[in-house]
Design a protein around this motif. Structure first.
Motif, PDB file in Angstrom:
ATOM      1  N   ARG A   1       0.829  -1.203   0.000  1.00 55.05           N
ATOM      2  CA  ARG A   1       0.000   0.000   0.000  1.00 55.05           C
ATOM      3  C   ARG A   1       0.870   1.262   0.000  1.00 55.05           C
ATOM      4  NH1 ARG A   1      -2.876  -2.727   4.010  1.00 55.05           N
ATOM      5  NH2 ARG A   1      -2.044  -1.292   5.602  1.00 55.05           N
TER       6      ARG A   1
ATOM      7  N   LYS B   1       2.446   1.819  -3.458  1.00 48.67           N
ATOM      8  CA  LYS B   1       1.495   2.376  -4.427  1.00 48.67           C
ATOM      9  C   LYS B   1       1.255   3.863  -4.167  1.00 48.67           C
ATOM     10  CE  LYS B   1      -1.177  -1.746  -5.687  1.00 48.67           C
ATOM     11  NZ  LYS B   1      -2.523  -2.375  -5.652  1.00 48.67           N
ATOM     12  N   THR B   2       1.127   4.206  -2.885  1.00 46.12           N
ATOM     13  CA  THR B   2       0.900   5.612  -2.525  1.00 46.12           C
ATOM     14  C   THR B   2       2.108   6.471  -2.889  1.00 46.12           C
ATOM     15  OG1 THR B   2      -0.489   4.884  -0.676  1.00 46.12           O
ATOM     16  CG2 THR B   2       0.283   7.164  -0.633  1.00 46.12           C
ATOM     17  N   GLU B   3       3.301   5.977  -2.594  1.00 46.88           N
ATOM     18  CA  GLU B   3       4.516   6.734  -2.927  1.00 46.88           C
ATOM     19  C   GLU B   3       4.650   6.919  -4.437  1.00 46.88           C
ATOM     20  OE1 GLU B   3       7.436   5.568   0.843  1.00 46.88           O
ATOM     21  OE2 GLU B   3       7.464   4.333  -0.985  1.00 46.88           O
TER      22      GLU B   3
ATOM     23  N   TYR C   1       2.121   7.073  -6.560  1.00 44.07           N
ATOM     24  CA  TYR C   1       1.120   8.070  -6.944  1.00 44.07           C
ATOM     25  C   TYR C   1       1.630   9.480  -6.643  1.00 44.07           C
ATOM     26  CZ  TYR C   1      -3.259  10.639  -7.225  1.00 44.07           C
ATOM     27  OH  TYR C   1      -4.227  11.555  -7.569  1.00 44.07           O
TER      28      TYR C   1
ATOM     29  N   ARG D   1      -2.145  12.888   0.308  1.00 46.02           N
ATOM     30  CA  ARG D   1      -1.737  11.494   0.543  1.00 46.02           C
ATOM     31  C   ARG D   1      -0.358  11.428   1.221  1.00 46.02           C
ATOM     32  NH1 ARG D   1      -3.910   7.793  -4.543  1.00 46.02           N
ATOM     33  NH2 ARG D   1      -6.086   8.492  -4.400  1.00 46.02           N
ATOM     34  N   ARG D   2       0.511  12.408   0.908  1.00 46.86           N
ATOM     35  CA  ARG D   2       1.819  12.438   1.561  1.00 46.86           C
ATOM     36  C   ARG D   2       1.654  12.666   3.063  1.00 46.86           C
ATOM     37  NH1 ARG D   2       6.116  16.683  -0.584  1.00 46.86           N
ATOM     38  NH2 ARG D   2       6.635  15.012  -2.056  1.00 46.86           N
TER      39      ARG D   2
ATOM     40  N   GLN E   1      -0.989  11.883   4.830  1.00 53.51           N
ATOM     41  CA  GLN E   1      -1.544  10.644   5.389  1.00 53.51           C
ATOM     42  C   GLN E   1      -0.447   9.595   5.596  1.00 53.51           C
ATOM     43  OE1 GLN E   1      -4.569   9.512   2.569  1.00 53.51           O
ATOM     44  NE2 GLN E   1      -6.099  10.953   3.375  1.00 53.51           N
ATOM     45  N   LEU E   2       0.470   9.553   4.610  1.00 55.64           N
ATOM     46  CA  LEU E   2       1.565   8.576   4.673  1.00 55.64           C
ATOM     47  C   LEU E   2       2.471   8.854   5.865  1.00 55.64           C
ATOM     48  CD1 LEU E   2       2.213   6.179   2.835  1.00 55.64           C
ATOM     49  CD2 LEU E   2       3.884   7.618   1.642  1.00 55.64           C
TER      50      LEU E   2
END
Length: 512
Positions: free
Chosen positions: A265, A268-270, A272, A288-289, A291-292
């Motif tokens: 997960r 995939k986020t990184e 994006y 999203r950063r 959130q990460l």
């Protein structure tokens, strides 16, 4: 009811953290086995529970007025005591009560004082309630169970070997029946039959105990719960040792599954964020950063590495590699009758017999460390021996594992030495510590590493599994099965050698 509460306990040794904010309890009647790889802090935990070691943080708190019995193999004992007299000291309060009772009976016979007679009768009731009049039978049960009769119960303590002395201390502890027993590797100095007896005894022991052991068969018989020390944590599992293994494997698989899912997960986020941080979707990417950054990341699986053991073999073509003819071994006088046996090329021979009978003395005679009393033996010319001594004795106990290996093999580079020690599951943090600060299991692995670097075609091993954890035992067993040379093995662990050795020599038979 909880007898012991360990609360937020942390402890380090040097720069190595053993436990970090661990919590567990010991309840009344629980039989707790403590397991973990060598060097994880099992003996340190026992030291904390006895009060000999103070944890860096947190507490290990016993309930008030708890009687604790600790198997301290180095306890100070009056050496002039015989084994039997020492065992009787477990009941000093009862013998004192008997003395008072007899004195009261004698006085009442002279004075006719009825109060003295009644007091004496009360003492007698107390003695009967504690089975005082069957003490001889109780003591003999433990003497026979642990094999002390073979040593000689009238022998002074000062004449005993370290293993025999430890066995006597254990016997007294069992007779005292404290509220809690603390036992650190109690099977190391016991023969198989005595291990079985101890397992049966502890399985029905009504009080609580904590036992450190690498003997899985023993733990399966005696434990009702397991504390596993791994990765700076202590986790308590309920059930038998086999139940613990199943639960731990399930938790490991679940942990790895969660770690891999989270890693996927995050990846995939990184990806994006990388593709969209400067584009039309930059606001979403920035969100999203953030959130990460808030994610509580699962640490990579850090399960202890398993050793990789393989002996360096030399060719061996001789049909008979050792002949023993009328050999008597001992110090000045013979310990055993004359021995006659031979070992063929590639044969794997196990030597058994009760502790103290002379197995180690026989091996030390064969490798030339001590002189034979009479008779002789002869190795084939091409034999090159690799010897493992059970005693953890070092030329200089201020040396580190790296220095010990380097002194024996000066041509090895530092990188090669570290690699060989790592293959024996010595952690990088331990290879630069002085050998005297390492656990018995870690010291055993250093000895094993030194042996593995010495080419040989005949192994003579004296109790090599003492102190070794389950993973190291398993690796050693596989290496010995694969070894094409000859083997003479002294071991009290039948499970370790059963099914793959060629023959067994019980030297007790020579005494019949």
């Amino acid at each position: 009811m909880s007898l012991l509460d360990v609360i937020d306990m942390s402890h380090s040794f040097g720069d190595k953290t053993l436990y970090k904010q661990v919590n567990f309890e010991l309840c009344k009647g629980e039989h707790l086995g403590v397991v973990g790889q060598n060097g994880t802090g099992k003996s340190t935990l026992i030291g904390i529970l006895t009060g000999e070691i103070i944890p860096d943080k947190g507490t290990a708190k016993w309930q008030p007025n708890i009687q604790i019995g600790y198997l301290d193999q180095y306890a100070v004992i009056n050496g002039s005591h015989t084994i039997l007299n020492y065992l009787k000291t477990a009941f000093l309060d009862l013998f004192e009560l008997e003395r008072k009772m007899n004195a009261l009976y004698e006085e009442s016979a002279i004075t006719g004082n009825e109060d003295q007679l009644l007091k004496a009768a009360e003492h007698q009731e107390q003695l009967e309630m504690h089975d005082f009049y069957s003490l001889d039978s109780t003591i003999n049960k433990v003497i026979n169970g642990l094999g002390l009769n073979a040593i000689g119960i009238d022998r002074p303590i000062r004449e005993l070997s370290g293993g025999q002395r430890a066995k006597v201390i254990l016997a007294k502890l069992l007779l005292e029946k404290p509220d809690v027993l603390l036992l650190d590797e109690p099977t190391n100095f016991l023969d198989k039959g005595h291990v079985d007896w101890l397992a049966d005894y502890l399985a029905t022991f009504k009080n609580a105990f904590v036992v450190v052991s690498h003997n899985q068969t023993f733990l399966e018989k005696v434990s009702t719960c397991i504390c596993d020390i791994e990765g700076e944590s202590i986790k308590k599992y309920h059930g038998k040792f086999s139940d613990f293994l199943r639960q731990k494997e399930h938790l490991r698989e679940d942990y790895i599954r969660q770690y891999n899912a989270q890693k996927k997960r995050i990846g995939k986020t990184e990806e994006y964020i990388r593709r969209n941080i400067a584009g039309v979707n930059s606001r979403i990417a920035q969100g999203r950063r953030k959130q990460l950054e808030k994610i509580d990341r699962i640490a990579p699986p850090g399960f202890a590495s398993k050793p990789s053991i393989r002996f360096r073999e030399l060719p061996l073509s001789a049909q008979v590699v050792l002949r023993v003819n009328d050999l008597e071994v001992g110090y000045v006088t013979s310990l055993l009758p004359k021995l006659n046996f031979s070992v063929t090329g590639g044969q794997k021979l196990v030597i058994t017999g009760f502790n103290g009978i002379g197995k180690s003395t026989l091996l030390k005679t064969l490798i030339g460390n001590i002189q034979s009393v009479s008779g002789g033996f002869r190795f084939a010319e091409q034999v090159k021996i690799g010897y493992y001594e059970q005693d953890l004795i070092w030329e200089d106990d201020a040396m580190t594992p790296i220095q010990i290996i380097s002194a024996r093999y000066p041509k090895l580079s530092m990188k090669e030495i570290r690699r060989h020690l790592a293959q024996c599951a010595l952690k990088d943090t331990h290879v630069s510590q002085t050998i005297s600060t390492l656990s018995g299991g870690e010291q055993s692995k250093v000895k094993l590493c030194r042996l593995l670097l010495s080419p040989c075609n005949m192994l003579i091993l004296d109790e090599p599994t003492n102190h070794l954890d389950a993973e190291a035992k398993d690796a050693l067993q596989k290496a010995l099965i694969q070894f094409d040379g000859s083997l003479i093995l002294v071991s009290h662990e039948e499970k370790f050698y059963q099914g793959w050795v060629d023959s067994l020599l019980n030297i007790e038979d020579s005494m019949l």
